[in-house]
Design an enzyme around this catalytic site. Sequence first.
Site, PDB file in Angstrom:
ATOM      1  N   CYS A   1      83.497  75.057   3.015  1.00 28.95           N
ATOM      2  CA  CYS A   1      83.345  75.764   4.683  1.00 28.95           C
ATOM      3  C   CYS A   1      82.177  76.845   4.404  1.00 28.95           C
ATOM      4  O   CYS A   1      81.816  77.063   3.148  1.00 28.95           O
ATOM      5  CB  CYS A   1      84.670  76.483   4.905  1.00 28.95           C
ATOM      6  SG  CYS A   1      84.895  78.163   3.828  1.00 28.95           S
ATOM      7  N   PRO A   2      81.482  77.273   5.259  1.00 27.70           N
ATOM      8  CA  PRO A   2      80.196  77.876   5.130  1.00 27.70           C
ATOM      9  C   PRO A   2      80.446  79.106   4.421  1.00 27.70           C
ATOM     10  O   PRO A   2      79.293  79.398   3.593  1.00 27.70           O
ATOM     11  CB  PRO A   2      79.958  78.371   6.727  1.00 27.70           C
ATOM     12  CG  PRO A   2      80.593  77.307   7.725  1.00 27.70           C
ATOM     13  CD  PRO A   2      81.761  76.836   6.693  1.00 27.70           C
TER      14      PRO A   2
END
Length: 454
Positions: free
Chosen positions: A9-10
């Site tokens: 995920c970011p």
Amino acid sequence: MKLLAVTSCPTGIAHTYMAAEALQMAAKELGVEIKVETYGSIGVENEITEEEVRDAHAVIIAADTKVDKAKFEGIPILEATVQEAIKNPKKLIEEAMKLENSKEHIEKVIQPRKKKGQGKKGPYQHLMTGVSYMIPFVVAGGILIAISFAFGIHAADNEGTFPWALSLIGGGSAFALMIPVLSGFIAYSIADRPGLVPGMIGGMLSSQIGAGFLGGIIAGFLAGYTIVLLKKWIKLPKSMEGLMPVFILPLLSSLIVGLLMIYVIGTPVAAMNAGLSNWLDNLQEGSAIVLGLVLGLMMAFDMGGPINKAAYTFGVGTIAAGQPSLVMAAVMAAGMTPPLGIGIATLLYKNKFTKEEKEAGKAALVLGISFITEGAIPFAAADPIRVIPSLMVGSGVAGALTMLFKVKLAVPHGGVFVLPIPNAVEGVFPYTVAILIGALITAIMVGNLKKPIE
């Protein structure tokens, strides 16, 4: 049957590991062996070996950032978003189990997913890749600047002193690299390693000419797609192909991106940035409250997803070299509220939650004070109709109240741990009140909307 998976995920903090756990639990229920490699904020963990790739039937890549697929060459790959892995892990595993090594079969399975818009990448993935690499610079720089403030708001002005050194490391270095890193890794996501040079140069130019975050994002996409086009258009003899990555691509792409940023893109984007800054500085009380409300709703809507990240990135963009920001204060308060509200609800309404949820509620409290909004996701996924509106109302109120109280924040992260740092927050007491009110509203709504556990 052996499956492999990669999650990323970011921020590399919560969604990455939640997706990994969801896939592992679903695989166990289905009687399937799976190994999950995580691309977290501390790097690659549980790394997949070449031997495991050889023995695997298929690989699931659940990621919102760029993941290198080179080592999985030769086995079917099923791509999805992190949210899909968290919400529908069984479905992903079942789809991966159906994959065969023929190209036709893989396309047959994956095409319906594309039509539904699932597992989509493109611009969002490229932007999130840039954001994921940028966030550690933002956090480290912001906290160091905040610590320098502890010695006095103007203590860093005295060259050679310890506060000056902290400010130089945080503001003069980490914050200075923030936009070039954002641009560089957006370009990297699009065009791989050749995109880094023009992307970072474009980002640095954006900082220097006042185009800021927006200019950096434009520079990243411009650099990435410039490299893609140059690779498509320029064909060299085999004997000269070695010149492409080290000479021709960096030189031409940097020249094109640089000239466009200076003479075409930079001026209008800098004007837009200045206009946005003036608008924020001159916000009337009513408009500020509405902005805080909207940012609060965005932070709670998908708890770490694209809408949440858009609000967070906007907040970060309003902190210029450690200058306190109304917007950043609203964003962090609204991001802390969902897990805090859920945690409080599990304490106040014990008959509405299972034993496992009560334990998860304790973890949610810790994640909430740390400004990790994702702590509320398990509860939202289990009961979205009742929980998500409750989270949004609480966060919206928290964001609006910080604007009403004119609270300002000089750091982009840290939760309650930055509150004791002198000058990091303008209005510590009203800020605390705003967060508590938002969290209590969420807790009361969740507690009253949920049905008792039988």
